[in-house]
Motif scaffolding. Sequence first.
Motif, PDB file in Angstrom:
ATOM      1  N   TRP A 332       0.819  -1.212   0.000  1.00 31.70           N
ATOM      2  CA  TRP A 332       0.000   0.000   0.000  1.00 31.70           C
ATOM      3  C   TRP A 332       0.847   1.253   0.000  1.00 31.70           C
ATOM      4  N   LYS A 333       2.036   1.177   0.545  1.00 30.16           N
ATOM      5  CA  LYS A 333       2.939   2.327   0.440  1.00 30.16           C
ATOM      6  C   LYS A 333       3.257   2.617  -1.018  1.00 30.16           C
ATOM      7  N   ALA A 334       3.550   1.559  -1.795  1.00 31.22           N
ATOM      8  CA  ALA A 334       3.875   1.753  -3.211  1.00 31.22           C
ATOM      9  C   ALA A 334       2.669   2.260  -3.995  1.00 31.22           C
ATOM     10  N   GLN A 335       1.499   1.664  -3.753  1.00 24.97           N
ATOM     11  CA  GLN A 335       0.318   2.060  -4.514  1.00 24.97           C
ATOM     12  C   GLN A 335      -0.072   3.504  -4.241  1.00 24.97           C
ATOM     13  N   GLN A 336      -0.142   3.875  -2.970  1.00 25.49           N
ATOM     14  CA  GLN A 336      -0.601   5.216  -2.641  1.00 25.49           C
ATOM     15  C   GLN A 336       0.464   6.274  -2.887  1.00 25.49           C
ATOM     16  N   THR A 337       1.746   5.889  -2.842  1.00 23.55           N
ATOM     17  CA  THR A 337       2.797   6.834  -3.217  1.00 23.55           C
ATOM     18  C   THR A 337       2.677   7.205  -4.691  1.00 23.55           C
ATOM     19  N   LYS A 338       2.330   6.231  -5.531  1.00 28.18           N
ATOM     20  CA  LYS A 338       2.129   6.522  -6.957  1.00 28.18           C
ATOM     21  C   LYS A 338       0.969   7.507  -7.133  1.00 28.18           C
ATOM     22  N   VAL A 339      -0.144   7.277  -6.435  1.00 27.70           N
ATOM     23  CA  VAL A 339      -1.275   8.203  -6.520  1.00 27.70           C
ATOM     24  C   VAL A 339      -0.862   9.582  -6.024  1.00 27.70           C
ATOM     25  N   LEU A 340      -0.153   9.610  -4.892  1.00 27.74           N
ATOM     26  CA  LEU A 340       0.283  10.878  -4.314  1.00 27.74           C
ATOM     27  C   LEU A 340       1.205  11.638  -5.253  1.00 27.74           C
ATOM     28  N   ASN A 341       2.182  10.948  -5.827  1.00 26.24           N
ATOM     29  CA  ASN A 341       3.137  11.622  -6.713  1.00 26.24           C
ATOM     30  C   ASN A 341       2.447  12.232  -7.926  1.00 26.24           C
ATOM     31  N   ASP A 342       1.484  11.500  -8.502  1.00 19.26           N
ATOM     32  CA  ASP A 342       0.748  12.056  -9.633  1.00 19.26           C
ATOM     33  C   ASP A 342      -0.065  13.272  -9.219  1.00 19.26           C
ATOM     34  N   LEU A 343      -0.617  13.233  -8.005  1.00 21.99           N
ATOM     35  CA  LEU A 343      -1.355  14.387  -7.501  1.00 21.99           C
ATOM     36  C   LEU A 343      -0.440  15.597  -7.332  1.00 21.99           C
ATOM     37  N   ILE A 344       0.740  15.369  -6.805  1.00 18.62           N
ATOM     38  CA  ILE A 344       1.682  16.475  -6.596  1.00 18.62           C
ATOM     39  C   ILE A 344       2.026  17.131  -7.933  1.00 18.62           C
ATOM     40  N   ALA A 345       2.335  16.337  -8.939  1.00 18.64           N
ATOM     41  CA  ALA A 345       2.674  16.899 -10.252  1.00 18.64           C
ATOM     42  C   ALA A 345       1.498  17.657 -10.840  1.00 18.64           C
ATOM     43  N   ALA A 346       0.279  17.076 -10.733  1.00 23.33           N
ATOM     44  CA  ALA A 346      -0.896  17.722 -11.311  1.00 23.33           C
ATOM     45  C   ALA A 346      -1.206  19.038 -10.605  1.00 23.33           C
ATOM     46  N   CYS A 347      -1.168  19.022  -9.273  1.00 29.04           N
ATOM     47  CA  CYS A 347      -1.466  20.243  -8.524  1.00 29.04           C
ATOM     48  C   CYS A 347      -0.383  21.299  -8.722  1.00 29.04           C
ATOM     49  N   ALA A 348       0.849  20.866  -8.935  1.00 25.94           N
ATOM     50  CA  ALA A 348       1.958  21.803  -9.128  1.00 25.94           C
ATOM     51  C   ALA A 348       1.995  22.380 -10.531  1.00 25.94           C
ATOM     52  N   GLY A 349       1.102  21.890 -11.409  1.00 28.02           N
ATOM     53  CA  GLY A 349       1.142  22.365 -12.789  1.00 28.02           C
ATOM     54  C   GLY A 349       2.405  21.930 -13.506  1.00 28.02           C
ATOM     55  N   LEU A 350       2.950  20.783 -13.108  1.00 25.67           N
ATOM     56  CA  LEU A 350       4.195  20.288 -13.700  1.00 25.67           C
ATOM     57  C   LEU A 350       3.856  19.305 -14.819  1.00 25.67           C
ATOM     58  N   TRP A 351       4.220  19.660 -16.027  1.00 26.28           N
ATOM     59  CA  TRP A 351       3.984  18.808 -17.207  1.00 26.28           C
ATOM     60  C   TRP A 351       5.324  18.423 -17.798  1.00 26.28           C
ATOM     61  N   PHE A 352       5.444  17.167 -18.219  1.00 26.96           N
ATOM     62  CA  PHE A 352       6.703  16.726 -18.815  1.00 26.96           C
ATOM     63  C   PHE A 352       6.449  15.474 -19.635  1.00 26.96           C
ATOM     64  N   GLU A 353       7.259  15.300 -20.677  1.00 27.04           N
ATOM     65  CA  GLU A 353       7.173  14.128 -21.535  1.00 27.04           C
ATOM     66  C   GLU A 353       8.475  13.976 -22.301  1.00 27.04           C
ATOM     67  N   ALA A 354       8.636  12.823 -22.941  1.00 23.12           N
ATOM     68  CA  ALA A 354       9.826  12.563 -23.746  1.00 23.12           C
ATOM     69  C   ALA A 354       9.400  11.902 -25.049  1.00 23.12           C
ATOM     70  N   TYR A 355       9.966  12.354 -26.149  1.00 21.12           N
ATOM     71  CA  TYR A 355       9.600  11.790 -27.433  1.00 21.12           C
ATOM     72  C   TYR A 355      10.817  11.761 -28.354  1.00 21.12           C
ATOM     73  N   THR A 356      10.723  10.913 -29.358  1.00 20.40           N
ATOM     74  CA  THR A 356      11.845  10.744 -30.275  1.00 20.40           C
ATOM     75  C   THR A 356      11.656  11.614 -31.519  1.00 20.40           C
ATOM     76  N   ALA A 357      12.770  11.826 -32.201  1.00 18.33           N
ATOM     77  CA  ALA A 357      12.728  12.657 -33.405  1.00 18.33           C
ATOM     78  C   ALA A 357      12.166  11.899 -34.602  1.00 18.33           C
ATOM     79  N   GLU A 358      12.237  10.578 -34.574  1.00 16.99           N
ATOM     80  CA  GLU A 358      11.780   9.756 -35.685  1.00 16.99           C
ATOM     81  C   GLU A 358      10.912   8.627 -35.157  1.00 16.99           C
ATOM     82  N   PRO A 359      10.048   8.052 -35.994  1.00 10.81           N
ATOM     83  CA  PRO A 359       9.139   6.994 -35.525  1.00 10.81           C
ATOM     84  C   PRO A 359       9.813   5.663 -35.273  1.00 10.81           C
ATOM     85  N   ALA A 360      10.980   5.417 -35.896  1.00 18.64           N
ATOM     86  CA  ALA A 360      11.627   4.112 -35.765  1.00 18.64           C
ATOM     87  C   ALA A 360      13.139   4.263 -35.793  1.00 18.64           C
TER      88      ALA A 360
END
Length: 840
Positions: A332-360
């Motif tokens: 339950w520590k692992a499960q709820q920490t994941k929920v908590l961390n996502d909440l922190i990022a969402a409430c903080a307005g923190l957006w991030f992603e990673a993508y490649t320059a080419e499809p393959a």
Amino acid sequence: MNRIKIVIAFLFLARLAAAQTAPPADIATIEQNLKKLDVLGSVLYVAAHPDDENTRLLAYMAQEKHYRTGYLSMTRGDGGQNLIGNEQGELLGLIRTQELLAARRVDGAEQFFTRANDFGFSKGPDETLRFWDKEKVLSDVVWVIRNFRPDVIICRFPTTGEGGHGHHTASAILAQEAFTAAADPKRFPEQLKYVQTWQAKRLLWNTFSFGTINTTAPDQFKINVGVYNPIIGKGYGEMAAESRSNHKTQGFGSARQRGDAYEYFKTILGDAPKDDLMDGVNTTWSRVKGGEAIGSEVEKIRKDFDVDHPEKSVKALVALSDKIDKVPDAYWKAQQTKVLNDLIAACAGLWFEAYTAEPAYAWHDQMSIHSQLISRFGLNISLHSLKVIQRIDDTASATGFLEPTITSSLSQTGENKTLPTNEVQTFNNDCIAAGISQPYWLQTPHDVGTYHIKNEGSVGNPENPGAPKVQFEFSIEGYRVVYDRKLVYKYVDPAKGEIYQPVQITPPVTANISAKDYIFNSQLSQNVEIKLQSFTKASGSISIKPMVGWKVEPAKIDFAGKNKGDEWTAVFTVHPTDSQPKTTTLQAVVNANGKDFSMGIQTIKYDHIPIITLFPPAEARLLNLDLKIAGKKIGYIEGAGDLVPDALKQVGYDVHQLSENEIMNGDLSGYDAIITGVRAYNVNPRLAVEQPKLLEYVKNGGNLVVQYNNNNGLVTKQIGPYPFSVVNRRVTDETAKITLLDPQNPVLNYPNKISDDDFNGWIQERGLYFVGDIDPKYSAVMQMNDPNETPNNGALIVGNYGQGRFVYTSLAFFRQLPAGVPGAYRLFINLLSKPKNQQP
């Protein structure tokens, strides 16, 4: 380029949910997750196929009760029919996997699978469990339960057979046995190096009312799941319809339901619930040692939450992380920490992603990675590091549970350097592409009933658990936190806007053989054309692996100086000899930059799911058949989708797809036969208008061959010139004995003499949706039956009409021809061939 370090990592089922790119961060999602943070309960739903799940109940449990909710489907639906395309078998399983994941994104549940392969309709659980290898699939169910740790397990079907399909009943049997086995340390003890035993509180059967079968009763425990969720703005019947409508290959588009709706349950094992599904289960923070204070703090954060300023909740959420980190219950520590961390990022307005320059990118080539982030509210947030994590191919340990990974550090920022407010930060880095992105269950050949999994730790995952992902490590208001984002390819489509697709890691050079089957009915040679595609700078050669009884020229074909994106064709001539076997597998081998590969490339595209790319073996079948052909020109009317036209072209027919204008206004007399595709009379409403023209074609001397249709939803009941009815009867035993009732019928004699041998080697089933109430003007050509059933003569009927011939067949030619079954070719060609004495 950064230095690469090898790290050994354990990938457990507890982290099955694939890393996402920028999960939703709207206020409704934040408020739902704040509620989820306060609930410590889990429910696992179990059934056999995609579309078996109760989407309304899943949505209710996940979004209303906020339980961790999962759906375990025994199979990926590989053996079903496809109403939107011609993919069958494992290709259909790939599509239906993605349809399930799309459904889960709507209803909020998680998705799991076993290694079981949907081998087609089964009339009983004994056959199913024999094909599935019961003990292996049971171990998979136990593995999922021990990782997911459900408080309650719910079956869609009972063990007593009311679910009809043998797979349905088998799923309930496995769930019932796994309920006990998961808690027994003597069962599958090899798993206990990585997980603990687990005993769920209860196993329930979610009773149902389907058609004429009603297994519900007023005295059963029931839940009203038709309530309305004002945060989301929908009831669970509405969400369920949206979720279920993703099952497009099965034609399960659903209308939104509103208002009260009850789900009924019977207790199979464990304590029976009286007032609530979770009776006897503590789903609050007091469930874990020291959790009472956490529950109180979560309640305060929810009460103080400001929808206009979610960032004001970040400090309280960060402070809560220290308390959750001290919880002794690791799960339950692992499960709820994941929920908590996502909440922190969402409430903080923190957006991030990673993508490649080419499809393959080719295996071991350099990938260009763009990482972007933005801190919208100006909180004290800094980025500490970026790392890409991906699996190393073909290096699972002897136990099968270890998954080595490559960790590559992409970027390092100065600690405590606060990100600027509302300014996108971009980091451009390179990394080596590691494992070829072949679906893990398709990496090795498989049996009829089960996939062979190289890495046991991958079992249960809907997708490759080691697919490339980027780890972002932040400091948010002093809280050090790591997030995963799936590495994707992002581009802008002029019509659709911004599109995300999976990035593909490919072989250096792929080889696609132009046909699946090459049919030899003489000593004449044939050319085998192979299309090669390079995904990197490459030099090397392509050859055909030597085959007993066949001669191939040339021995190899060299290539040099190929660049990424180059495509070219190599042609080999295959000569039969006097000693070739009936069936041989032709394998193309590409030596690219000093390493051998034998993989093609196939892409599946539909608008409702991400692009699917796989790398099937670079193989084809050589079939040495005693095959005679009469006629040449075939008209084909498209149905729900099948590969029969391609098979006929390989034999040498000229196949033309008929349009409505050609049927209604054209001269059909030039066609030696006209064929309707599978389920054409279910999916093509225009056939009701075109049918008189087709029967006129028959009357004037034509030959009309109608393939199987479902008995539900026929656009016309007058399919043939004389009456018959389509019924829900089938023969699922592909080895069932065939009795020829009318051995002198031309379809059994011209141009090929059909014998018992022609029914050997069939796959999956003999036929489906046979016909009944057959008018005496038809000849029923054969009969067959599954074990302990009455013989059935509705698989193939033939009737003369005017100067022509009408054929209706429920035999599964749409499976047999693509699989290269010799006898199926011979018989189907006979159906297309009118003897000369029957010509007008």
